[in-house]
Write an enzyme that holds these catalytic residues in place. Structure first.
Site, PDB file in Angstrom:
ATOM      1  N   ASN A 124     -12.797 -62.422 -92.461  1.00 14.25           N
ATOM      2  CA  ASN A 124     -13.202 -63.207 -91.284  1.00 14.25           C
ATOM      3  C   ASN A 124     -14.599 -63.797 -91.433  1.00 14.25           C
ATOM      4  OD1 ASN A 124     -10.754 -62.440 -90.332  1.00 14.25           O
ATOM      5  ND2 ASN A 124     -11.526 -60.966 -88.828  1.00 14.25           N
ATOM      6  N   HIS A 170     -18.210-111.360 -74.944  1.00 16.10           N
ATOM      7  CA  HIS A 170     -16.783-111.596 -74.666  1.00 16.10           C
ATOM      8  C   HIS A 170     -16.109-112.368 -75.797  1.00 16.10           C
ATOM      9  CE1 HIS A 170     -17.883-110.660 -70.412  1.00 16.10           C
ATOM     10  NE2 HIS A 170     -18.965-111.345 -70.734  1.00 16.10           N
ATOM     11  N   SER A 291      -0.928-111.750-101.377  1.00 17.47           N
ATOM     12  CA  SER A 291       0.369-111.521-100.756  1.00 17.47           C
ATOM     13  C   SER A 291       1.441-111.743-101.803  1.00 17.47           C
ATOM     14  CB  SER A 291       0.559-112.501 -99.596  1.00 17.47           C
ATOM     15  OG  SER A 291       1.941-112.705 -99.356  1.00 17.47           O
ATOM     16  N   LYS A 297      -2.909-116.461 -99.867  1.00 14.87           N
ATOM     17  CA  LYS A 297      -3.539-115.405 -99.080  1.00 14.87           C
ATOM     18  C   LYS A 297      -4.589-114.619 -99.842  1.00 14.87           C
ATOM     19  CE  LYS A 297      -1.730-113.653 -95.645  1.00 14.87           C
ATOM     20  NZ  LYS A 297      -1.838-113.625 -94.209  1.00 14.87           N
ATOM     21  N   GLU A 304      -9.335-103.667 -93.065  1.00 16.75           N
ATOM     22  CA  GLU A 304      -8.279-103.245 -92.130  1.00 16.75           C
ATOM     23  C   GLU A 304      -8.054-101.742 -92.192  1.00 16.75           C
ATOM     24  OE1 GLU A 304      -4.871-106.324 -92.220  1.00 16.75           O
ATOM     25  OE2 GLU A 304      -6.058-106.688 -94.007  1.00 16.75           O
TER      26      GLU A 304
HETATM   27  N1  ARG Z   1      -7.044 -67.675 -94.663  1.00 15.29           N
HETATM   28  C1  ARG Z   1      -7.718 -67.196 -93.520  1.00 15.29           C
HETATM   29  C2  ARG Z   1      -8.315 -68.375 -92.708  1.00 15.29           C
HETATM   30  O1  ARG Z   1      -8.414 -69.425 -93.229  1.00 15.29           O
HETATM   31  C3  ARG Z   1      -8.817 -66.283 -93.905  1.00 15.29           C
HETATM   32  C4  ARG Z   1      -9.147 -65.290 -92.852  1.00 15.29           C
HETATM   33  C5  ARG Z   1      -8.050 -64.341 -92.691  1.00 15.29           C
HETATM   34  N2  ARG Z   1      -8.412 -63.257 -91.824  1.00 15.29           N
HETATM   35  C6  ARG Z   1      -7.505 -62.435 -91.314  1.00 15.29           C
HETATM   36  N3  ARG Z   1      -7.927 -61.493 -90.525  1.00 15.29           N
HETATM   37  N4  ARG Z   1      -6.235 -62.571 -91.563  1.00 15.29           N
HETATM   38  O2  ARG Z   1      -8.666 -68.236 -91.573  1.00 15.29           O
END
Ligand code: ARG
Length: 472
Positions: A124, A170, A291, A297, A304
């Site tokens: 995490n 405008h 084109s 063209k 674009e």
């Molecule tokens: N692949 C996960 C993500 O991108 C990584 C973190 C995963 N954490 C977990 N507790 N499963 O978020």
């Protein structure tokens, strides 16, 4: 679906066709299919290695792991970096994401010591730091590319600081301006855009590493050390916030969306200006396409496509906003959906910025055509009204009315204001003298707008000089 999925393929009968043979319909495979992120988060490998190195060095210096183990880990990471740079790293879906792919490879290379790297860390905080490093780089690249685009605009603005063109409101002819002045309007916009990326960078520059899963770590880690070694100003101050916030990406995507909006406006002007009905500018073959059926063209496809990219980029901001809304603290797997839109948005933005800078350098204005258009549509009518105020001391509202009559007379006669005779002017307002003709040319009109930020070439050159100094 779950019912069928739990049966063996043989027992699956009709149900199997529902997946078109792609899956053998085992839940584990479907689970992997929805869960796997290595296909896209492999782009974070350099950031993941940087985070792991900073973490390993900190664990060594804090005595959390033995130096000998730490050195083995660092050597293993160096070998992995070699594999990643040479394209020989074995990416494997069964290891789900970039973090576990690298850790699994480390174990293959150095054995069980690899397992010590994850002490005091979770995926995490690992993904939070990796992604933040990636977005920080993207913001830096975008700011740099914006400055390159500004320089391309400045070069053209300097060359054409006094080339007349119609200024519009405008999209109707309003008052003469210069091409340099018009281009400098975009230099201002892109300058603010670069500033937004710099502001976002300053706010995101706190390191979430060490928040671990969500609550922090019982090990004596030094978060200030890891933060400093990864170029962050400081560690983040709340572990829950560290692993559950993605507003750094939302802010960068907001800056990207505003930039894309500005690019889209300039792209639209290029599309208009290159159409023969305007004929204000020409692009070379380098930035046009032909084109397959119409030999005459020359299409401004790059413009674009840049005009369109805002859809993808703003879409990415919307996507990530919706992913994040309503998520309870702290980490949820929803957040894995942060990467694809962010990568897509910055890929599109960077390509657009490069292509726009290329197109700006490539374009040549047709100064004669622009100057002719600058005088059309009674564009110096305001100058006539201002002259009546200045020379005859008329209230502006009365001058506006008199000018309106003059425009009407010219229109009826099918001529420009400057082509009305003095007698014709005096028939409308007897006190008008032949001094009036001096203000009726587009060049005089532009040159007279000397107010700060105005279109007078001298003012335009002053702004160009200021920007050149800022960007030097
Ligand atoms: N692949 C996960 C993500 O991108 C990584 C973190 C995963 N954490 C977990 N507790 N499963 O978020």
């Amino acid at each position: 679906m779950t019912d069928n999925a739990s049966k063996s393929p043989a027992a699956n009968g009709q149900g199997q066709a529902m997946w078109g043979g792609r899956f053998s319909a085992k839940p584990a495979e479907l689970m992997q299919a929805i869960n796997v992120s290595i296909g896209f988060d492999k782009r974070l490998w350099a950031q993941d290695l940087a985070g792991s190195r900073a973490h390993a060095r900190m664990l060594i210096s804090q005595g959390v792991i033995a130096s000998s183990d730490g050195e083995e880990i660092l050597e293993g990471l160096a070998r992995i970096e070699d594999e990643l740079t040479t394209g020989t790293f074995p990416f494997r879906d069964e290891y789900e994401d970039i973090h576990m792919n690298i850790e699994a490879r480390l174990r293959e290379l150095i054995g069980p010591t690899a397992g010590r790297l994850h002490t005091a860390r979770s995926r995490n905080d690992q993904v939070a730091v990796d992604f933040r490093l990636w977005v920080r780089d993207a913001a830096d690249r975008s700011a740099a590319q914006l400055e390159a685009l500004q320089k391309a605009l400045l070069a053209q603005a300097e060359t054409y600081a006094d080339a007349l063109m119609p200024g519009f409101t405008h999209l109707q002819p309003a008052q003469p301006v210069t091409f340099g002045h018009h281009l400098m309007a975009y230099v201002e916009m892109f300058g603010r855009d670069a500033g937004r990326f710099r502001d976002a960078r300053a706010r995101m520059n706190e390191c979430p590493l060490g928040a671990a899963a969500l609550a922090g770590s019982p090990f004596p880690i030094d978060r200030h050390q890891t933060a400093a070694s990864l170029g962050f100003d400081r560690p983040t101050a709340n572990s829950l916030d560290s692993v559950s916030s993605r507003d750094f990406a939302l802010e960068a995507l907001s800056a990207a969306s505003i930039t894309a909006t500005h690019l889209s406006r300039l792209a639209e002007e290029i599309v208009l200006w290159t159409t023969p009905m305007f004929g204000f500018i020409k692009l070379t073959d380098a930035f046009t396409t032909g084109s397959s059926i119409m030999p005459q063209k020359k299409n401004p496809d790059a413009a674009e496509l840049i005009r369109a990219k805002v859809g993808r980029i703003l879409g990415s901001l919307t996507t990530l906003t919706v992913v994040m809304k309503g998520l309870p603290l702290a980490y949820s797997k929803d957040m894995q959906e942060d990467k694809v839109p962010t990568f897509e948005a910055f890929d599109a933005l960077e390509l657009s910025l490069l292509a726009m800078a290329g197109m700006i350098a490539d374009l040549t204005p047709n100064t004669e055509k622009m100057a002719a258009a600058a005088g059309a549509g009674f564009s110096t009518a305001t100058d006539l009204a201002d002259w009546l105020v200045r020379e005859l001391n008329m209230p502006f509202r009365d001058a506006h009315h008199v000018t309106g009559s003059a425009v009407k007379a010219a229109e009826t006669k099918g001529v420009d204001l400057a082509e009305l005779s003095l007698a014709e002017f005096q028939a409308i307002e007897p006190r008008i003298t032949d001094g009036v003709y001096a203000v009726l040319t587009p060049a005089a009109s532009a040159a007279s707008r000397m107010s700060y930020g105005g279109t007078a070439p001298a003012q335009v050159r002053a702004q160009i000089a200021r920007w050149k100094e800022t960007l030097a």
